[in-house]
Motif scaffolding. Structure first.
Motif, PDB file in Angstrom:
ATOM      1  N   GLU A   1       0.817  -1.215   0.000  1.00 45.27           N
ATOM      2  CA  GLU A   1       0.000   0.000   0.000  1.00 45.27           C
ATOM      3  C   GLU A   1       0.854   1.271   0.000  1.00 45.27           C
ATOM      4  O   GLU A   1       0.605   2.197  -0.768  1.00 45.27           O
ATOM      5  N   ILE A   2       1.897   1.289   0.830  1.00 41.21           N
ATOM      6  CA  ILE A   2       2.646   2.524   1.039  1.00 41.21           C
ATOM      7  C   ILE A   2       3.551   2.859  -0.136  1.00 41.21           C
ATOM      8  O   ILE A   2       3.687   4.023  -0.514  1.00 41.21           O
ATOM      9  N   SER A   3       4.155   1.859  -0.754  1.00 36.58           N
ATOM     10  CA  SER A   3       5.224   2.107  -1.726  1.00 36.58           C
ATOM     11  C   SER A   3       4.815   1.820  -3.172  1.00 36.58           C
ATOM     12  O   SER A   3       5.640   1.452  -3.994  1.00 36.58           O
ATOM     13  N   LYS A   4       3.532   1.993  -3.493  1.00 34.66           N
ATOM     14  CA  LYS A   4       3.045   1.563  -4.805  1.00 34.66           C
ATOM     15  C   LYS A   4       3.796   2.210  -5.961  1.00 34.66           C
ATOM     16  O   LYS A   4       4.270   1.543  -6.872  1.00 34.66           O
ATOM     17  N   GLY A   5       3.914   3.537  -5.959  1.00 32.19           N
ATOM     18  CA  GLY A   5       4.571   4.245  -7.057  1.00 32.19           C
ATOM     19  C   GLY A   5       6.020   3.847  -7.233  1.00 32.19           C
ATOM     20  O   GLY A   5       6.490   3.620  -8.346  1.00 32.19           O
ATOM     21  N   ILE A   6       6.742   3.734  -6.117  1.00 31.13           N
ATOM     22  CA  ILE A   6       8.155   3.338  -6.153  1.00 31.13           C
ATOM     23  C   ILE A   6       8.264   1.894  -6.632  1.00 31.13           C
ATOM     24  O   ILE A   6       9.080   1.564  -7.500  1.00 31.13           O
ATOM     25  N   ARG A   7       7.428   1.041  -6.073  1.00 28.06           N
ATOM     26  CA  ARG A   7       7.471  -0.387  -6.386  1.00 28.06           C
ATOM     27  C   ARG A   7       7.253  -0.650  -7.870  1.00 28.06           C
ATOM     28  O   ARG A   7       7.947  -1.485  -8.480  1.00 28.06           O
ATOM     29  N   GLU A   8       6.310   0.032  -8.474  1.00 29.70           N
ATOM     30  CA  GLU A   8       5.972  -0.211  -9.875  1.00 29.70           C
ATOM     31  C   GLU A   8       7.143   0.076 -10.811  1.00 29.70           C
ATOM     32  O   GLU A   8       7.284  -0.566 -11.849  1.00 29.70           O
ATOM     33  N   ILE A   9       7.985   1.033 -10.447  1.00 33.61           N
ATOM     34  CA  ILE A   9       9.163   1.347 -11.269  1.00 33.61           C
ATOM     35  C   ILE A   9      10.119   0.157 -11.279  1.00 33.61           C
ATOM     36  O   ILE A   9      10.647  -0.236 -12.319  1.00 33.61           O
TER      37      ILE A   9
END
Length: 448
Positions: free
Chosen positions: A157-165
């Motif tokens: 939940e918290i790191s969605k944008g970072i994770r997707e990269i």
């Protein structure tokens, strides 16, 4: 069948790779990583380094030791290196340089080994997309230069944008999830998001079992391929219930039947009557109840006028509490019995299994139906229908079965009337309609 994280899920971890592990709080990311470290080093695959960002080292080890995972010994013999990072520079340029320096040092120390960044989202939070893209490139270069396997753990939940990269360039992406059913203990699952090929054999999702001393084990249940059903329209099983056989001309082998209705409508009584009649015709029946113990069911048969002693050699009645067995074990129990002795299985009270395991039991049930049909057996499924969720489950079940029988109990003029409705009966040439029936002296009788 239980699978290993290093051998089965990560294909032996032979090649350098970037692995993204994601999941919500409580899904078991730390336990997965502890298991991975223990398996990797314990099998002599190489050394490992773990970078703990804002995570207390002793807390991490205590969690592993609580489950009996002996990763501390790997630290003591030098096979595992731990770097606890408690602070990072605030300025973006200095921060990214510091992170890359820490990762590079770990790659050098664990050349051709394993590097874990836990949790990666905390370390990378606040960095711009351009800086993150540069870091992705640097990590890939580190992977190639030093031959390491790099694992990045993210809170879903918290790191969605970072994770997707990072997921876009990762070699593997695994998603952990936790499900809390209406009753029973929470269940954990792992889903393969990447690569697209099926590493688990049966499905892209599998249940995780926590085993003391080993950590996480992946349970792969179900059939390894979807078999063709062995259906022979001329091979039918008579139930010895005269009016039932009149309408169906016997049950075709290699088919599946769903019996549903409200509580008290007579599902268990109908199943016991069918089982008794089928067993009297010298067929082998395995009756599994998820609600009642065997002696209670045998007493019910006696009250209905059926002699269990008469058909004991042909009908086995088993009571299973879903809280005491995994879906994998349940599948194994059923398939073992079907392979060795029984050709007809009856599962009574599936709504209890759904309450215990949630949506995941759908896949188990589908695989079980396919398996029984593949060996030319007959499978009866019984489930109470109550509420919206059950309606959705009923709709799903109706797509995997060949026949649907709905029992109704209706109050008319202060009397309860029983109805049996043939809603769907593929291969049997049965007209969809309802019939009134009653139970008289233990015999299911059609009244009109």
């Amino acid at each position: 069948m239980k699978l290993s994280i290093t051998s089965d899920l990560l294909e032996g971890m032979i090649k350098p790779s970037v692995i993204v592990l994601r999941g919500p709080i409580g899904s078991g990311k730390g336990l997965f990583i502890s298991t991975l470290i223990n398996e990797y080093i314990g099998r002599g695959m190489g050394k490992a380094s773990i970078l703990l960002f804002m995570v207390d080292t002793m807390s991490f080890f205590r969690t592993a030791e609580f489950y009996g995972i002996p990763i501390r010994k790997h630290l003591e013999n030098g096979a595992l290196r731990v770097n606890e990072i408690t602070s990072l520079p605030m300025k973006e340029e200095r921060r990214i340089d510091s992170i890359m320096e820490i990762i590079s040092e770990a790659c050098i120390q664990s050349r051709n080994g394993l590097v874990i960044i836990y949790p990666a989202g905390i370390a990378l939070m606040g960095l711009s997309k351009s800086k993150l893209a540069g870091l992705v490139g640097a990590i890939n270069e580190c992977k190639k230069k030093y031959g390491v396997k790099i694992v990045l753990s993210f809170n879903e939940e918290i790191s969605k944008g970072i994770r997707e990269i990072f997921e876009a360039v990762a070699d593997y992406v695994f998603s952990l999830s936790i499900e809390i059913p209406g009753a029973g203990k929470p269940r954990r699952y792992i889903t393969i998001v990447k690569p697209l090929r099926e590493l688990l054999g049966v499905s892209r999702t599998a249940e995780i079992e926590v085993v003391p001393g080993k950590g996480m084990e992946i349970i792969s249940y179900g059939i390894l391929r979807q078999y063709d059903a062995k259906i022979n329209l001329s091979n039918r099983v008579k139930t010895s219930i005269e009016w039932f056989d009149k309408h169906t001309n016997g049950i075709v082998k290699g088919t599946s039947i769903l019996i549903t209705g409200s509580s008290g409508a007579g599902k268990t009584c109908l199943l016991l009557g069918l089982g008794y009649g089928i067993a009297r015709s010298n067929n082998k029946v395995l009756f599994i109840s998820f609600e009642e113990p065997p002696r209670q069911l045998i007493a019910t048969m006696k009250a209905l006028g059926y002699s269990y002693e008469e058909i004991r050699d042909n009908m086995k009645i088993v009571g299973i509490n879903p809280r005491t067995i995994t879906l994998n074990s349940l599948f194994s129990v059923v398939t073992k019995h079907m392979n060795t002795k029984y050709d007809i299985i009856m599962l009574d009270g599936l709504h209890v299994v759904w309450k215990e395991y949630g949506e995941r039991y759908h896949r188990f049930l589908r695989d079980l139906v396919y398996y029984v049909k593949s060996i030319g057996g007959i499978i009866f499924l019984s489930k109470v229908l109550t509420g919206y969720e059950d309606e959705k489950t009923y709709t799903w079940l109706s797509t995997i079965v060949d026949a649907i029988i709905e029992l109704r109990l209706e109050k008319i003029n202060n009397e309860y009337m029983r109805y049996i409705c043939f809603k769907k009966f593929r291969y049997h040439n049965v007209e969809p309609r309802c019939y009134e029936y009653s139970i008289e002296s233990g015999i299911l009788t059609e009244t009109r």
